[in-house]
Design a protein around this motif. Structure first.
Motif, mmCIF file in Angstrom:
data_model
loop_
_atom_site.group_PDB
_atom_site.id
_atom_site.type_symbol
_atom_site.label_atom_id
_atom_site.label_comp_id
_atom_site.label_asym_id
_atom_site.label_seq_id
_atom_site.Cartn_x
_atom_site.Cartn_y
_atom_site.Cartn_z
ATOM 1 N N ARG A 194 1.888 6.721 -4.176
ATOM 2 C CA ARG A 194 1.309 6.271 -2.817
ATOM 3 C C ARG A 194 -0.098 5.820 -2.863
ATOM 4 O O ARG A 194 -0.888 6.660 -3.455
ATOM 5 N N GLU A 226 6.883 1.895 -2.452
ATOM 6 C CA GLU A 226 5.434 1.800 -3.505
ATOM 7 C C GLU A 226 5.954 1.919 -4.702
ATOM 8 O O GLU A 226 6.743 2.910 -5.224
ATOM 9 N N ALA A 257 5.961 8.936 -8.999
ATOM 10 C CA ALA A 257 6.196 8.639 -7.608
ATOM 11 C C ALA A 257 4.654 8.280 -7.170
ATOM 12 O O ALA A 257 3.696 9.039 -7.651
ATOM 13 N N ASP A 270 4.864 11.645 -0.376
ATOM 14 C CA ASP A 270 5.240 11.300 0.943
ATOM 15 C C ASP A 270 4.387 12.237 1.920
ATOM 16 O O ASP A 270 3.808 11.882 3.131
ATOM 17 N N THR A 271 4.246 13.605 1.633
ATOM 18 C CA THR A 271 3.635 14.385 2.401
ATOM 19 C C THR A 271 2.272 14.925 2.409
ATOM 20 O O THR A 271 1.632 15.494 3.145
ATOM 21 N N LEU A 311 4.754 7.899 5.823
ATOM 22 C CA LEU A 311 5.770 8.179 4.949
ATOM 23 C C LEU A 311 6.397 6.650 4.691
ATOM 24 O O LEU A 311 7.011 5.787 5.607
ATOM 25 N N ARG A 312 6.452 6.261 3.489
ATOM 26 C CA ARG A 312 7.175 5.011 2.954
ATOM 27 C C ARG A 312 7.541 5.366 1.347
ATOM 28 O O ARG A 312 6.931 6.366 0.743
ATOM 29 N N HIS A 313 8.728 4.751 1.226
ATOM 30 C CA HIS A 313 9.216 4.882 -0.177
ATOM 31 C C HIS A 313 9.281 3.707 -0.921
ATOM 32 O O HIS A 313 10.010 3.621 -1.925
ATOM 33 N N ARG A 367 8.514 12.288 -4.870
ATOM 34 C CA ARG A 367 8.401 11.465 -3.808
ATOM 35 C C ARG A 367 7.990 12.366 -2.499
ATOM 36 O O ARG A 367 7.123 11.999 -1.509
ATOM 37 N N GLU A 368 8.617 13.661 -2.588
ATOM 38 C CA GLU A 368 8.309 14.609 -1.297
ATOM 39 C C GLU A 368 6.687 15.116 -1.601
ATOM 40 O O GLU A 368 5.978 14.708 -0.448
ATOM 41 N N PRO A 410 -0.276 11.084 4.802
ATOM 42 C CA PRO A 410 0.840 10.173 4.411
ATOM 43 C C PRO A 410 1.145 9.387 5.495
ATOM 44 O O PRO A 410 0.962 9.630 6.731
#
Length: 182
Positions: free
Chosen positions: A160, A30, A158, A80-81, A26-28, A76-77, A24
């Motif tokens: 990414r 997308e 979520a 993101d990770t 880290l971006r929120h 999202r976690e 990842p």
């Protein structure tokens, strides 16, 4: 491609290569990758759950915005990770997770249908003796969806890059030892 939680457990145990993990940045910002207008996603996820509940004769679930927010935080976690596991927090709710990646974009109904397809191995019985395979985990997403005592659901997607995660939270939780799905 899709990755089940059970594959994720194999990843954690070192028994499989990390094909569904991502590195990842880290971006929120997308948008979710789903073949539906974003404003229609909650209703379509709820409808997909309730179609199967109707088929087996359990009462319809109601959408719970607070559960959806909880699910969104965890989805999202995960994107993101790059992790793939159930939320370790003691939140007191049931949880189903789904992920898809690659160029394909799924509908909300297709995502839930992957869980519902576990019904091929479901046998009516007292939990955890509910699977033809002898492993309740082969039907655990399905039994959570149709669990008679569950009354509310909230879900979020979520995304990414080319990976999407659907997380659903259920209240009260299903898959309770000694209980029956329906």
């Amino acid at each position: 491609m899709r990755c089940s939680l059970f594959l994720a457990l194999a990843l954690a145990a070192g028994l499989a290569a990390p094909a569904c993990a991502t590195s990842p940045a880290l971006r929120h910002d997308e948008p979710m990758r789903v073949a539906a207008p974003p404003e229609d996603v909650p209703a379509r996820l709820l409808s997909a759950h309730n179609a199967e509940r109707r088929r087996v004769g359990t009462p319809a679930l109601q959408w719970d915005a607070a559960l959806a927010v909880e699910a969104e935080v965890w989805a999202r976690e995960l994107v993101d990770t790059g992790r793939w596991e159930h939320d370790p927090a003691q939140h007191g709710h049931g949880e189903n997770l789904w992920t898809g990646w690659g160029s394909r974009i799924w509908t909300p109904e297709e995502m839930v249908a992957d869980w519902v397809a576990e019904n091929r191995d479901y046998v009516r019985g007292v939990f955890p003796n509910v699977s033809r395979t002898g492993q309740w985990t082969a039907v655990g997403h399905y039994t959570q969806i149709v669990w008679r005592g569950t009354t509310h659901v909230g879900c979020a997607i979520a995304s990414r890059g080319n990976r999407s995660v659907l997380a659903c939270r259920y209240s009260p939780p299903g898959n309770v030892d000694g209980g029956r799905a329906y």
